[in-house]
Each structure stands twice: as structure tokens, then as C-alpha cells.
Scaffold this motif. Structure first.
Motif, PDB file in Angstrom:
ATOM      1  N   VAL A 294       9.817   9.557   0.581  1.00 51.95           N
ATOM      2  CA  VAL A 294      10.601   9.468  -0.649  1.00 51.95           C
ATOM      3  C   VAL A 294      11.552   8.281  -0.508  1.00 51.95           C
ATOM      4  O   VAL A 294      12.300   8.188   0.472  1.00 51.95           O
ATOM      5  CB  VAL A 294      11.405  10.755  -0.911  1.00 51.95           C
ATOM      6  CG1 VAL A 294      12.309  10.582  -2.134  1.00 51.95           C
ATOM      7  CG2 VAL A 294      10.480  11.946  -1.098  1.00 51.95           C
ATOM      8  N   ILE A 295      11.493   7.367  -1.473  1.00 50.20           N
ATOM      9  CA  ILE A 295      12.396   6.220  -1.486  1.00 50.20           C
ATOM     10  C   ILE A 295      13.159   6.247  -2.804  1.00 50.20           C
ATOM     11  O   ILE A 295      12.560   6.188  -3.874  1.00 50.20           O
ATOM     12  CB  ILE A 295      11.648   4.886  -1.350  1.00 50.20           C
ATOM     13  CG1 ILE A 295      10.802   4.867  -0.073  1.00 50.20           C
ATOM     14  CG2 ILE A 295      12.634   3.727  -1.360  1.00 50.20           C
ATOM     15  CD1 ILE A 295      10.024   3.581   0.127  1.00 50.20           C
TER      16      ILE A 295
ATOM     17  N   GLY B  47       7.106   5.974   7.283  1.00 51.58           N
ATOM     18  CA  GLY B  47       6.597   7.315   7.240  1.00 51.58           C
ATOM     19  C   GLY B  47       5.563   7.636   8.301  1.00 51.58           C
ATOM     20  O   GLY B  47       5.360   6.849   9.223  1.00 51.58           O
ATOM     21  N   PRO B  48       4.947   8.799   8.167  1.00 56.23           N
ATOM     22  CA  PRO B  48       5.016   9.730   7.030  1.00 56.23           C
ATOM     23  C   PRO B  48       6.318  10.529   7.012  1.00 56.23           C
ATOM     24  O   PRO B  48       7.045  10.574   7.990  1.00 56.23           O
ATOM     25  CB  PRO B  48       3.811  10.642   7.265  1.00 56.23           C
ATOM     26  CG  PRO B  48       3.632  10.638   8.760  1.00 56.23           C
ATOM     27  CD  PRO B  48       4.006   9.271   9.209  1.00 56.23           C
TER      28      PRO B  48
ATOM     29  N   GLY C 126       1.668  -6.183   1.816  1.00 55.53           N
ATOM     30  CA  GLY C 126       1.573  -6.081   3.264  1.00 55.53           C
ATOM     31  C   GLY C 126       2.395  -4.954   3.848  1.00 55.53           C
ATOM     32  O   GLY C 126       2.301  -4.668   5.041  1.00 55.53           O
ATOM     33  N   ALA C 127       3.230  -4.308   3.038  1.00 58.81           N
ATOM     34  CA  ALA C 127       3.986  -3.139   3.493  1.00 58.81           C
ATOM     35  C   ALA C 127       3.156  -1.878   3.260  1.00 58.81           C
ATOM     36  O   ALA C 127       2.310  -1.826   2.364  1.00 58.81           O
ATOM     37  CB  ALA C 127       5.312  -3.037   2.763  1.00 58.81           C
TER      38      ALA C 127
ATOM     39  N   GLU D  78       0.856  -1.189   0.000  1.00 60.83           N
ATOM     40  CA  GLU D  78       0.000   0.000   0.000  1.00 60.83           C
ATOM     41  C   GLU D  78       0.888   1.233   0.000  1.00 60.83           C
ATOM     42  O   GLU D  78       1.570   1.532   0.987  1.00 60.83           O
ATOM     43  CB  GLU D  78      -0.895  -0.008   1.230  1.00 60.83           C
ATOM     44  CG  GLU D  78      -1.836   1.178   1.324  1.00 60.83           C
ATOM     45  CD  GLU D  78      -2.686   1.141   2.573  1.00 60.83           C
ATOM     46  OE1 GLU D  78      -3.253   2.195   2.925  1.00 60.83           O
ATOM     47  OE2 GLU D  78      -2.783   0.071   3.207  1.00 60.83           O
ATOM     48  N   VAL D  79       0.875   1.966  -1.096  1.00 62.05           N
ATOM     49  CA  VAL D  79       1.725   3.139  -1.257  1.00 62.05           C
ATOM     50  C   VAL D  79       0.853   4.366  -1.450  1.00 62.05           C
ATOM     51  O   VAL D  79       0.025   4.423  -2.362  1.00 62.05           O
ATOM     52  CB  VAL D  79       2.681   2.979  -2.459  1.00 62.05           C
ATOM     53  CG1 VAL D  79       3.560   4.224  -2.608  1.00 62.05           C
ATOM     54  CG2 VAL D  79       3.552   1.741  -2.285  1.00 62.05           C
ATOM     55  N   SER D  80       1.008   5.370  -0.589  1.00 65.62           N
ATOM     56  CA  SER D  80       0.231   6.599  -0.691  1.00 65.62           C
ATOM     57  C   SER D  80       0.489   7.308  -2.014  1.00 65.62           C
ATOM     58  O   SER D  80       1.606   7.284  -2.539  1.00 65.62           O
ATOM     59  CB  SER D  80       0.598   7.531   0.474  1.00 65.62           C
ATOM     60  OG  SER D  80       0.069   8.828   0.266  1.00 65.62           O
ATOM     61  N   ASP D  81      -0.551   7.969  -2.512  1.00 68.18           N
ATOM     62  CA  ASP D  81      -0.400   8.768  -3.732  1.00 68.18           C
ATOM     63  C   ASP D  81       0.565   9.922  -3.526  1.00 68.18           C
ATOM     64  O   ASP D  81       1.109  10.468  -4.487  1.00 68.18           O
ATOM     65  CB  ASP D  81      -1.757   9.312  -4.172  1.00 68.18           C
ATOM     66  CG  ASP D  81      -2.696   8.218  -4.666  1.00 68.18           C
ATOM     67  OD1 ASP D  81      -2.197   7.133  -5.028  1.00 68.18           O
ATOM     68  OD2 ASP D  81      -3.920   8.449  -4.666  1.00 68.18           O
ATOM     69  N   ASP D  82       0.774  10.300  -2.259  1.00 66.88           N
ATOM     70  CA  ASP D  82       1.671  11.412  -1.947  1.00 66.88           C
ATOM     71  C   ASP D  82       3.090  10.941  -1.609  1.00 66.88           C
ATOM     72  O   ASP D  82       3.907  11.732  -1.158  1.00 66.88           O
ATOM     73  CB  ASP D  82       1.116  12.219  -0.767  1.00 66.88           C
ATOM     74  CG  ASP D  82      -0.176  12.946  -1.149  1.00 66.88           C
ATOM     75  OD1 ASP D  82      -0.282  13.390  -2.299  1.00 66.88           O
ATOM     76  OD2 ASP D  82      -1.063  13.050  -0.287  1.00 66.88           O
TER      77      ASP D  82
END
Length: 394
Positions: A259-260, A273-274, A251-252, A235-239
Motif C-alpha cells: 500500500v502506497i 514489498g511484498p 523499471g520499478a 510494474e505494479v501488482s494487481d494486488d
């Protein structure tokens, strides 16, 4: 070809990371060292494998049994670590009367070179180094290995033994060697006999890494992460912003503002994060946490560990269940620019790295706003008080 993978050692040079975790199970980009060795062996041509286990044998055995391998993979236990020849002798009942490969389970080999080894009738992998006196050195003429000399003061070449061998079937009867000066039964004595009776070829390896000390585990992750392709399943935020080759397992969770910069690997169950920043060949193991305002650079963070808010962690290796208090700052550079040194078996040893941070054993806990100097090792369950500056190992 049938293959023996040696994974019985205690890994004392890797302490404190191996105080509770057997070295073969240390993670390299999400895969334990010994499993990665098996994967490369299978890709190179292994048709069956016997893994010799010893220290924390059940942990290694259970991990191997949990995988669905495409070839038969068995384990045998070396009850007492008496040397590499003894380890292969432990596996002898599981081998057919045929040529066999022996690999060290704590080494990274490049796949193409390993495949060339598997194509040979009798061979040893070789690799050129600047300081051959620290290794077993090969004397080679026209591609044939004539002799192996252990840690010589006057090396006959700059080719060192990579711990990857193809032995003829007859070598199964050569494993009952005498003890060496170190009090061990050495596989190099078997290799020497093969050199005297067989055309043993030197197979040059383009890349090779003996993962024996903490900074070499960091290097192993750097090597392997650089070869990964981008794969985002969590699950990766749009931001959030993922740059380059980043793996985020199912599951992460990646929160807003993160920023990665790849290459990076975020394992299942991890939470980032955040507003955190990951960069430079960073590996986060399962169920790790990286909090608000944290920067993690070029580091290995093992399962269950936490790097909470307002912390900097650079060029470091954290064991399992480590907790860095808020505001923990890790130094990773000497003022004089010299390579950072680390304690290995009681001696200060150069890592050869201009930048290297800290090594934390399992269960380490630091208080808020503490500072830890470059090259410090914290033993399992060590604690650091709030506001403390740590300049020496503990």
C-alpha cells in the motif's frame, strides 16, 4: 536573462549526507537540488546559465552536462571557496556586459515569485520569517531595498534575503570586495552597493526554502512531492494499492500487498514489498529496496539503500547504500513532545519538527532488531550491532 547558479559549497551543515555526495546533487523528488534550481530558473525566464561548481566539482559538472537543457548551460570551477562574491567573480568571464541573475543552487523558490524577480531591472527576493536574526535582513521602504544587515540582534524588519538577485551590468565591476569579518568575499556587499546606487526592488516570495540541513532536505521533498501528479510506469501488482499522487518510474517493481499513500515517488530499479506500507511524502531513490512487512513514513531513502523486512522508518533521511537490518525500529517522537534536536557542526540544534527520526550517512549498516532514537545521526559507514539501542550519534 543570463543567470549564475551558485553550487560550489561543501555543505558542512548537511553532514554526513555530503561526506561523499556534493550538496547540489542531493535528491529532491528524483531531481538533484542544482538541476531543480536550473529548471525553475529556465521556467522563470533564464536565457543562459553558468553554474559555479567547487566541492566534488566533477560530479556536479558531469550531471549537468548529461542533461539536454533548452538554453546554454555552462559550468565554471571556483578552485577555493572564498565566498559568494568570489563565486560570481569566477563566472564573470562567461557573462555578457548586461544585467544578470544570481541564484543559490541549494534553495527552493516558488516559480511565480521567481518569474516576478526575472521581470525586475534590479531586485532581491525577500521572504518573511519569524526569526530574522538568523538571516541577512532587508530594510525596505516603499518596496525599495535600502540596506541588508547580516544576522542582526535588532532586525530592521522580518524580511530576509532569499539569495535570489537581479544585478545591473555595472555590478560585474563591483565583485572585487574586501573580506568580511567571516573572512569571506560576500555577495551581500555587492548588493549593498547596488542599493546605494540603484533602485533595488524587494520581490516578495510566497514560498522559499534554504536547504542547508538534513531536516530541510526532508522538507524540500515534502514540498516537491506535494506538487507531483500521479504517474505509474513501473510494474505494479494487481494486488497492490496506490492511493493518491504516486509516481512509479519505469523499471520499478511493486509487489502484492503493498500500500502506497501519496504523495510518494518510487525511482527506477526500486523494489517494494511484498506487504510493505509507504506513506507521507516518501522518496525512494534508484535501486532501493523496501522489504516484506516494512513501513516507511515521510522519509528520503537514497540510491542503493535497503530497508528490508519487518522494519519501521519514519521521518528520516538515509544516504546511499545504507542497509537497515531486519527488525530495525526508528523512533521519531520525543516523550515530552518537544521538537527533535539534531547535531549540526557539533552543536545540538532544534529541527523545529515534532517528528523527526534519524540521519544516516552513506554505507551505514544496522544489525537485526536494533532500535535507534529520534535525532540520532550515524556517520558514513557506521555500524549498529544486532539488538543494540542507539541513543547517541556515532
Amino acid at each position: 536573462m543570463q543567470t549564475v547558479v551558485l553550487a560550489a559549497g561543501e555543505g558542512t551543515r548537511m553532514r554526513p549526507l555530503t561526506a561523499r555526495t556534493p550538496k547540489p546533487m542531493l535528491p529532491v523528488a528524483g531531481t538533484p537540488l542544482v538541476e531543480r534550481c536550473l529548471e525553475e530558473a529556465i521556467a522563470a525566464g533564464a536565457t543562459s546559465a553558468v553554474v559555479v561548481v567547487g566541492y566534488e566539482a566533477d560530479v556536479v559538472r558531469e550531471a549537468i552536462a548529461a542533461r539536454d537543457w533548452p538554453i546554454p548551460v555552462d559550468t565554471v570551477e571556483q578552485a577555493e571557496q572564498r565566498g559568494t562574491a568570489d563565486a560570481v567573480r569566477t563566472a564573470r568571464p562567461a557573462l555578457d556586459d548586461a544585467p544578470f541573475v544570481v541564484l543559490n543552487g541549494d534553495v527552493l523558490y516558488d516559480r511565480a515569485s521567481l518569474a516576478a524577480l526575472y521581470d525586475a531591472d534590479a531586485a532581491v527576493g525577500s521572504y518573511r520569517v519569524e526569526n530574522p536574526s538568523a538571516y541577512g535582513v532587508l530594510r525596505v521602504e516603499d518596496g525599495r531595498v535600502l540596506e541588508v544587515v547580516e544576522k542582526p540582534d535588532d532586525p530592521p524588519s522580518d524580511l530576509v534575503n532569499t539569495g535570489a538577485y537581479v544585478f545591473p551590468a555595472a555590478a560585474l565591476s563591483w565583485l572585487d570586495v574586501d573580506e568580511s569579518d567571516r573572512g569571506e568575499l560576500e555577495l551581500t556587499d555587492v548588493l549593498q552597493r547596488a542599493c546605494e546606487t540603484t533602485d533595488v526592488r524587494s520581490i516578495p516570495f510566497d514560498r522559499w526554502l534554504d536547504v542547508g540541513r538534513p531536516w530541510e532536505l526532508l522538507a524540500a521533498n515534502e514540498w516537491t512531492l506535494a506538487e507531483l501528479d500521479r504517474e505509474v510506469g513501473g510494474e505494479v501488482s494487481d494486488d497492490a494499492e496506490l492511493r493518491g499522487d504516486v509516481v512509479v518510474e519505469n523499471g520499478a517493481t511493486i509487489e502484492p500487498g503493498v500500500v502506497i499513500e501519496g504523495p510518494a515517488y518510487v525511482s527506477a530499479g526500486s523494489h517494494v514489498g511484498p506487504n510493505a506500507y509507504l506513506r507521507g511524502a516518501t522518496y525512494l531513490g534508484p535501486d532501493t529496496r523496501v522489504g516484506h512487512g516494512v513501513e516507511v513514513k515521510n522519509s528520503v531513502v537514497m540510491a542503493g539503500s535497503a530497508v528490508p523486512h519487518l522494519t519501521y522508518l519514519g521521518d528520516s533521511v538515509l544516504g546511499t547504500d545504507v542497509n537497515l537490518g531486519a527488525g530495525t525500529t526508528v523512533a521519531n517522537l520525543r516523550h515530552d513532545g518537544a521538537p527533535v534536536e539534531l547535531t549540526v557542526k557539533g552543536d545540538r540544534v532544534s529541527t523545529g519538527r515534532r517528528k523527526f527520526g534519524i540521519v544516516c550517512g552513506d554505507g551505514v549498516k544496522t544489525g537485526i532488531n536494533c532500535t535507534i532514537n529520534a535525532g540520532v545521526t550515524l556517520s558514513a559507514d557506521a555500524t549498529v550491532a544486532p539488538g543494540e539501542t542507539v541513543l547517541r550519534d556515532r
